[in-house]
Structures are given as structure tokens and as C-alpha cells.
Design a protein around this motif. Structure first.
Motif, PDB file in Angstrom:
ATOM      1  N   ILE A 116       1.061 -52.214   8.534  1.00 26.48           N
ATOM      2  CA  ILE A 116       0.884 -50.952   7.824  1.00 26.48           C
ATOM      3  C   ILE A 116       2.231 -50.273   7.585  1.00 26.48           C
ATOM      4  CG2 ILE A 116       0.552 -49.442   9.826  1.00 26.48           C
ATOM      5  CD1 ILE A 116      -1.413 -49.342   6.535  1.00 26.48           C
ATOM      6  N   SER A 117       3.160 -50.385   8.530  1.00 26.57           N
ATOM      7  CA  SER A 117       4.487 -49.787   8.346  1.00 26.57           C
ATOM      8  C   SER A 117       5.243 -50.499   7.233  1.00 26.57           C
ATOM      9  CB  SER A 117       5.286 -49.846   9.658  1.00 26.57           C
ATOM     10  OG  SER A 117       4.632 -49.113  10.680  1.00 26.57           O
ATOM     11  N   PHE A 118       5.109 -51.818   7.158  1.00 33.88           N
ATOM     12  CA  PHE A 118       5.769 -52.576   6.095  1.00 33.88           C
ATOM     13  C   PHE A 118       5.198 -52.191   4.731  1.00 33.88           C
ATOM     14  CE2 PHE A 118       6.355 -56.148   3.253  1.00 33.88           C
ATOM     15  CZ  PHE A 118       7.673 -56.516   3.485  1.00 33.88           C
ATOM     16  N   LEU A 119       3.876 -52.085   4.634  1.00 33.69           N
ATOM     17  CA  LEU A 119       3.252 -51.723   3.355  1.00 33.69           C
ATOM     18  C   LEU A 119       3.633 -50.304   2.945  1.00 33.69           C
ATOM     19  CD1 LEU A 119      -0.338 -53.244   3.758  1.00 33.69           C
ATOM     20  CD2 LEU A 119       1.634 -54.215   2.566  1.00 33.69           C
ATOM     21  N   GLU A 120       3.760 -49.392   3.915  1.00 28.57           N
ATOM     22  CA  GLU A 120       4.178 -48.021   3.611  1.00 28.57           C
ATOM     23  C   GLU A 120       5.608 -47.985   3.099  1.00 28.57           C
ATOM     24  OE1 GLU A 120       1.570 -45.386   6.838  1.00 28.57           O
ATOM     25  OE2 GLU A 120       3.640 -45.937   7.265  1.00 28.57           O
ATOM     26  N   ASP A 121       6.525 -48.587   3.865  1.00 26.53           N
ATOM     27  CA  ASP A 121       7.943 -48.462   3.556  1.00 26.53           C
ATOM     28  C   ASP A 121       8.343 -49.272   2.323  1.00 26.53           C
ATOM     29  OD1 ASP A 121       7.974 -46.916   5.779  1.00 26.53           O
ATOM     30  OD2 ASP A 121       9.492 -48.040   6.868  1.00 26.53           O
ATOM     31  N   SER A 122       7.564 -50.279   1.975  1.00 23.28           N
ATOM     32  CA  SER A 122       7.885 -51.068   0.785  1.00 23.28           C
ATOM     33  C   SER A 122       7.442 -50.372  -0.494  1.00 23.28           C
ATOM     34  CB  SER A 122       7.207 -52.441   0.867  1.00 23.28           C
ATOM     35  OG  SER A 122       5.783 -52.310   0.808  1.00 23.28           O
ATOM     36  N   GLY A 123       6.563 -49.373  -0.375  1.00 23.28           N
ATOM     37  CA  GLY A 123       6.050 -48.690  -1.554  1.00 23.28           C
ATOM     38  C   GLY A 123       4.809 -49.336  -2.139  1.00 23.28           C
ATOM     39  N   TYR A 124       4.154 -50.219  -1.363  1.00 26.59           N
ATOM     40  CA  TYR A 124       2.997 -50.934  -1.913  1.00 26.59           C
ATOM     41  C   TYR A 124       1.719 -50.086  -1.916  1.00 26.59           C
ATOM     42  CZ  TYR A 124      -0.756 -54.262  -2.622  1.00 26.59           C
ATOM     43  OH  TYR A 124      -1.861 -54.892  -3.114  1.00 26.59           O
ATOM     44  N   LEU A 125       1.521 -49.245  -0.908  1.00 25.10           N
ATOM     45  CA  LEU A 125       0.250 -48.525  -0.786  1.00 25.10           C
ATOM     46  C   LEU A 125      -0.066 -47.663  -2.008  1.00 25.10           C
ATOM     47  CD1 LEU A 125      -0.067 -47.491   2.967  1.00 25.10           C
ATOM     48  CD2 LEU A 125      -1.138 -49.375   1.749  1.00 25.10           C
ATOM     49  N   PRO A 126       0.892 -46.880  -2.556  1.00 25.48           N
ATOM     50  CA  PRO A 126       0.552 -46.128  -3.774  1.00 25.48           C
ATOM     51  C   PRO A 126       0.143 -47.043  -4.928  1.00 25.48           C
ATOM     52  CG  PRO A 126       2.564 -45.286  -2.791  1.00 25.48           C
ATOM     53  CD  PRO A 126       2.235 -46.544  -2.072  1.00 25.48           C
ATOM     54  N   ARG A 127       0.746 -48.214  -5.018  1.00 26.25           N
ATOM     55  CA  ARG A 127       0.375 -49.154  -6.073  1.00 26.25           C
ATOM     56  C   ARG A 127      -1.044 -49.674  -5.867  1.00 26.25           C
ATOM     57  NH1 ARG A 127       5.775 -49.099  -5.728  1.00 26.25           N
ATOM     58  NH2 ARG A 127       6.913 -49.379  -7.696  1.00 26.25           N
ATOM     59  N   LEU A 128      -1.413 -49.881  -4.622  1.00 22.41           N
ATOM     60  CA  LEU A 128      -2.793 -50.272  -4.338  1.00 22.41           C
ATOM     61  C   LEU A 128      -3.748 -49.169  -4.756  1.00 22.41           C
ATOM     62  CD1 LEU A 128      -4.669 -52.399  -3.058  1.00 22.41           C
ATOM     63  CD2 LEU A 128      -4.354 -51.229  -0.866  1.00 22.41           C
ATOM     64  N   GLY A 129      -3.327 -47.918  -4.557  1.00 17.16           N
ATOM     65  CA  GLY A 129      -4.157 -46.787  -4.968  1.00 17.16           C
ATOM     66  C   GLY A 129      -4.374 -46.755  -6.468  1.00 17.16           C
ATOM     67  N   ILE A 130      -3.322 -47.007  -7.236  1.00 16.36           N
ATOM     68  CA  ILE A 130      -3.452 -47.045  -8.692  1.00 16.36           C
ATOM     69  C   ILE A 130      -4.380 -48.179  -9.111  1.00 16.36           C
ATOM     70  CG2 ILE A 130      -2.182 -47.522 -10.828  1.00 16.36           C
ATOM     71  CD1 ILE A 130       0.205 -46.089  -9.598  1.00 16.36           C
ATOM     72  N   LEU A 131      -4.239 -49.315  -8.452  1.00 12.65           N
ATOM     73  CA  LEU A 131      -5.048 -50.487  -8.785  1.00 12.65           C
ATOM     74  C   LEU A 131      -6.530 -50.235  -8.544  1.00 12.65           C
ATOM     75  CD1 LEU A 131      -4.465 -53.413  -9.725  1.00 12.65           C
ATOM     76  CD2 LEU A 131      -4.541 -54.083  -7.316  1.00 12.65           C
TER      77      LEU A 131
END
Length: 587
Positions: free
Chosen positions: A314-329
Motif C-alpha cells: 500500500i505504501s508503494f502504491l501511494e508513493d508511486s502515484g498509482y492510487l489516484p489513477r485507480l480511482g479515475i479508472l
């Protein structure tokens, strides 16, 4: 590291000769990386007095002086529109020796709005122009000297993950903090005037050239498109689950269980037996539910491996910027149940712990959204400790059973969201969500975040778990468990098809959700019984801490509603599954 969950207590006052530095900036500009680099591992997390908004403070010793660096919650403006932004304003009004204002070089114009507001406050300020490497790759060049002239303060270019510019940043901060204070005359600017000034400065100091998109640019764009975004999301989430499940099982089998079974349990049992004869006290300590055995085995040897690996993911997904992209998807899917894609972030946080997920709903666009997210997290999102318990319970016996339980959780979120959208009044506003640059996370910042989260988990989980285990031991040793089992026999044995000893899990689940799963490990259960017990635990009422947060954030009435509908759904769905499965011949 010094890491404490201090509730609403404020940090102790600094010594008179200490330097106080505020680290401020927009969200997602790299403040956390700069903070971790400057403070190392010497940090303290706290909630601002009178709020549940958290911030982090750390100590720095440099040039024979000590300083306290406070990582202020990210804010876009000093015109506070949220509790987090109000806390940032409060820190500024309390004063400091110097402010380090972090600017994102890839979004300079947006960042200058806050920079100008801070500039006009009566506190010395220096600016860290961060992410300059990413900006250069995007064809953005910024004249640092001109920007210094416009802001009338030092501007230090930084690439925080690579430590570039951080020593210069410290040097300038010390120079500014230790010099004689210069009175700064506050300047009043209207909202329109400030944005006109922002545009003028950006045009004067910044040149944008066309550049071909980099690999990270292309990947970031691809992750928000239905194709290949959805297949990639499936791959990422599947790999994350396999990493947590497989890695946790490997750690337990190869390292932790041999230590527990071959060294710890024999040594502790022998030590207790040397001083205490067999009897109720002996059994409370090292018996079936002995606190010196289960109080160490369950949190450290059973749950912690999965918790640690989950926090890595979860820390990797947060810091990489992936979670907001998952939200858009997922925005179009979630809108069908009245939610926004931006709600993916607090929902995913719920898989770590429901408490920060519920606090994260403060960023929701409406009260309806807050209520929906809170209700869904409380109902069907297992926290990381509960997930670890599920993996330990089901993973060795049937991976398919484990996947089935999580599929039920996902379906329940969709169905409950659809119903809540029609029951809770209010409208769903358009989604407004900032998408940060897709970056390779800083390993030092990532490791620090993981360590802090693990410490907080142990501080929050260990004492309630030990108390729950002690309560279980008392019930077993006094025979009360048999009495309670007889009273609950129609529900537990008749409707759910579980042995009466499983009633212990129902009682312990009130303390912490994972305790509604762990006692089932001590029973010889069929695959059907394992699934039924897991379904009860999945939907069972939230733990005491979560209920306290719901009361604080909303009201007592909502907490009573949550207790009622989660308990009813837990017993109804698990019981129906058991009865139907038995009719179809499954055991």
C-alpha cells in the motif's frame, strides 16, 4: 525512531534555543520525502490539538543547533476549506523561525498560489523547488534566479529522493532562522489579484518546450484508460495479493513458526512451570489461550508478516502515484452505486485500517459521500490484521476459499453501496481529484513510512489483543465458555453449522475484528465451516476503536446503526450460505 500515537496531545514545547521549522506545501509535492531525508528516522506522529488531523514532527541536529521540523498537512491555500487546511493555517499563526515551502516544479503555477500567501505572512520563508528532474524531462525549465527575485526569498532546486539540494536547503534554513528577524509587512491581495500575480510570475520564470513523453508519462496515461488500464489494474492487484499471501506464508513457514515452536514456546512454558504449579494461573499464562503464548503468537508470528507485507504494497502504491489513477479508472463503475472514483483512496486505506479510512472521508465532496464510505468500510472492508487472520485461516487449506471470501466482500460493497445511495439523502458532486506524477518511490521514505505504520499497528493492536486473549482464557478456564456456548447453540450450531466453541470468536470479535477469526484456528473445521466463520467475521460489527471514531466523527446514532446492520448482515448471510451449501451436499 521515536514514533508515538499521541491522540490529541500536542508536541512538548521546544527549548528556547531550538529552531522551529514548518515544512509546508501542496499535497503530493514531495514533502514527505524531504521530511524523511532531513530527519532520518527520528520522528513523532501526533494529532493536532482538538482535531483528528495528523501531522508529523522530527528533530534535526545541525551546526551545533537543534531544530524541530513539523511536516504540516498539505494545503492548496491558506483560505481554509477543510480541517487539514485549517490545521496548516493554525501552525502558521503559531509562528516559527522559518518556513520551508516546497514547490512542485512540474506544476509551478498551481503551487505559486500558496507560495504567495506564505510570502506575505510575517514569518521568514525559503522555497524548495522540488521534482526539477521530472520537470526537465517534461520540457519545463525554470529560471531559479528570477523566481528568487519574484518571491524575494531563497529558492533551492531539489531532487529529494537523490538528496540533491537538501544540504543547501538546510544551510539556508539555518542562516535564515539564526539571523535577526526582519519585520515583514503583510500584503493584502484579493483572490483575483493573487492569481493574476501567479500567472505573471509563471510566465516570467518558466519556459515549456515540447518533449516526447517519457516511459513514465506513457505508463501514467495508460493506467487511466480502460484498455490497458483495467487489465493492468487486475495484474497489479493480483500480484499485490500474491505478494502478501505468498510472502507472509513463506516468512511464517521458513522463519517464524520454527522459532515459535522450537524455541519460544518450550522456553516460556518451562520458565512458567519452574515458578508456577499447574492450575488456573498456569493455564492463563501458557495454557490453550495463555497470554504469554497467544499474546505473542497471534500478533507477532501470525498477523505481523501479512501486515508488514500489506504496508509494503500500500505504501508503494501511494508513493508511486498509482492510487489516484485507480480511482479515475473505477470512477464510472463506482458512480453506478453513487460514489466517486476519488473514494478509492479511503476505501483502499480501509484495507490497512478503518480508522484512517474514516478520517480520510473528510476530503469527500459531501456528507452523503462520507456516510457511504464510512458505512461500507465498517461493513465489508477487512483491515490488514483481519486479512492476515483470513490468510492464516484459509490460505493453507484452500486459496479458492480465501478468494471467495474477498469476492463476497467486493460484491457486498457494490450491493450495499447501491442501497445506501438510495437510502441516504443528498447528491453526488462531480469528481475533483489531483493526479500526481507517476514516480519511482524513494526507498528511504518508503521504508520510514512502513516502519511507522508497523509501530502504530503494534501500539494499537497489541494491548487490546492481549486483553482479548486473557478474556478468552478466563472463559475457557472457568467453564463460562461452555455455558455461553449452550445459550448460543441455536445460532452457532443450528444456523451457522459451527461447533459451540466458535462462540468465543463472536465475543472476542467485539474487541478487535481479527479476534473474530483467530480462535477458529484452534478448532478442527471443515472447509465449509471455515468459510462460514470467515463470512461472519467479515461482516461482524467493527472493533471498539472504529466505533469510537464513528461516534467522534459523526454521532452515537450512526454507530448504533452500524452495529445493528453489520451484525444482522453477518449472521444472515453466513447462515444462508451454510444452509444452502448443506442442502446442495457440501460439508
Amino acid at each position: 525512531m521515536r514514533c508515538h500515537n499521541t491522540g490529541s496531545r500536542k508536541l512538548p514545547p521546544s527549548a528556547p534555543d531550538d529552531i522551529k521549522i514548518l515544512l509546508m506545501g501542496n499535497p503530493n509535492v514531495g514533502k514527505s520525502v524531504i521530511f524523511s531525508k532531513l530527519t532520518g528516522m527520528d520522528v513523532l506522529t501526533a494529532n493536532y490539538a482538538g482535531t483528528t488531523v495528523s501531522y508529523t514532527a522530527g528533530s534535526i541536529s545541525y551546526r551545533s543547533k537543534n531544530a524541530t521540523l513539523i511536516d504540516v498537512p498539505g494545503t492548496y491555500s491558506l483560505e481554509a476549506t477543510s480541517p487539514a487546511e485549517q490545521v496548516a493555517v493554525n501552525f502558521l499563526e503559531e509562528g516559527a523561525n522559518v518556513i520551508i515551502c516546497v514547490l512542485d516544479a512540474t506544476n509551478l503555477e498551481r503551487n505559486l498560489n500558496l507560495a504567495l500567501q506564505i510570502k506575505h505572512k510575517d514569518v521568514p520563508v525559503i522555497y524548495a523547488l522540488n521534482l526539477i528532474d521530472v520537470a526537465e524531462n517534461k520540457g519545463i525549465s525554470i529560471d531559479v534566479k528570477k523566481l528568487e527575485e519574484e518571491l524575494e526569498a531563497p529558492v533551492i532546486p531539489t531532487i529529494a529522493p537523490r538528496n540533491i539540494g537538501l544540504k543547501d536547503l538546510l544551510d539556508r534554513a539555518w542562516d535564515v532562522a539564526l539571523r535577526e528577524p526582519i519585520a515583514i509587512k503583510p500584503v493584502q491581495m484579493s483572490h483575483d489579484e493573487r492569481w493574476q500575480e501567479v500567472g505573471r510570475i509563471a510566465e516570467n520564470v518558466q519556459v515549456v518546450e515540447h518533449r516526447h513523453p517519457t516511459f513514465w508519462d506513457k505508463l501514467g496515461d495508460a493506467l487511466v484508460q480502460p484498455f490497458p488500464g483495467l487489465p493492468l489494474a487486475l495484474i497489479i492487484l493480483t500480484f499485490s495479493m500474491l505478494f502478501v499471501v505468498g510472502g507472509g506464508q513463506g516468512l511464517r513457514a521458513l522463519l517464524l513458526l520454527p522459532i515459535l515452536d522450537n524455541y519460544y514456546i518450550p522456553a516460556v512454558t518451562s520458565l512458567v512451570a519452574y515458578f508456577i504449579p499447574e492450575g488456573i494461573v498456569f493455564n492463563l499464562l501458557v495454557g490453550e489461550y495463555g497470554v504469554l503464548i497467544k499474546g505473542i503468537e497471534w500478533p507477532f508470528f501470525l498477523i505481523l508478516p501479512y501486515v508488514t507485507l500489506f504496508y509494503v504494497v500500500i505504501s508503494f502504491l501511494e508513493d508511486s502515484g498509482y492510487l489516484p489513477r485507480l480511482g479515475i479508472l473505477l470512477d464510472s463503475v463506482l458512480r453506478k452505486i453513487g460514489m466517486l472514483g476519488s473514494n478509492v483512496v479511503p476505501m483502499v486505506m480501509g484495507y490497512g485500517c478503518a480508522v484512517p479510512a474514516i478520517l480520510g472521508t473528510r476530503a469527500a465532496t459531501s456528507q452523503k459521500q462520507r456516510l457511504m464510505i464510512t458505512s461500507l468500510v465498517a461493513l465489508a472492508v477487512p483491515c490488514t490484521a483481519q486479512s492476515g487472520a483470513f490468510i492464516a485461516l484459509l490460505g493453507d487449506q484452500s486459496i479458492l476459499a480465501l478468494v471467495f471470501v474477498y469476492m463476497v466482500s467486493f460484491v457486498a460493497i457494490l450491493v450495499a453501496g447501491f442501497i445506501l445511495n438510495r437510502v441516504i439523502p443528498g447528491e453526488t458532486d462531480p469528481m475533483l481529484m489531483e493526479v500526481p506524477n507517476l514516480l519511482k518511490p524513494s526507498m528511504s521514505a518508503l521504508s520510514q513510512k512502513i516502519v511507522i505504520r508497523i509501530k502504530q499497528f503494534l501500539l494499537e493492536a497489541e494491548i487490546p489483543m492481549i486483553l482479548g486473549i486473557l478474556f478468552a482464557a478466563v472463559l475457557v478456564e472457568t467453564g463460562l465458555l461452555l455455558v455461553i456456548g449452550d445459550l448460543l447453540k441455536p445460532l452457532v450450531e443450528g444456523w451457522l453449522g459451527l461447533p459451540k466453541e466458535a462462540s468465543l470468536a463472536l465475543m472476542l470479535g467485539i474487541v478487535r475484528r481479527e479476534l473474530g477469526v483467530l480462535p477458529l484456528l484452534e478448532l478442527e473445521l471443515t472447509t465449509l465451516q471455515l468459510i462460514v466463520g470467515s463470512l461472519v467475521a467479515l461482516f461482524y460489527l467493527p472493533c471498539v476503536t472504529v466505533m469510537a471514531i464513528i461516534i467522534k466523527e459523526f454521532n452515537l446514532r450512526l454507530s448504533i446503526y452500524v452495529i445493528g446492520f453489520t451484525t444482522i448482515i453477518a449472521f444472515t448471510l453466513a447462515g444462508l450460505f451454510n444452509q444452502i451449501a448443506r442442502l446442495l451436499g457440501f460439508q
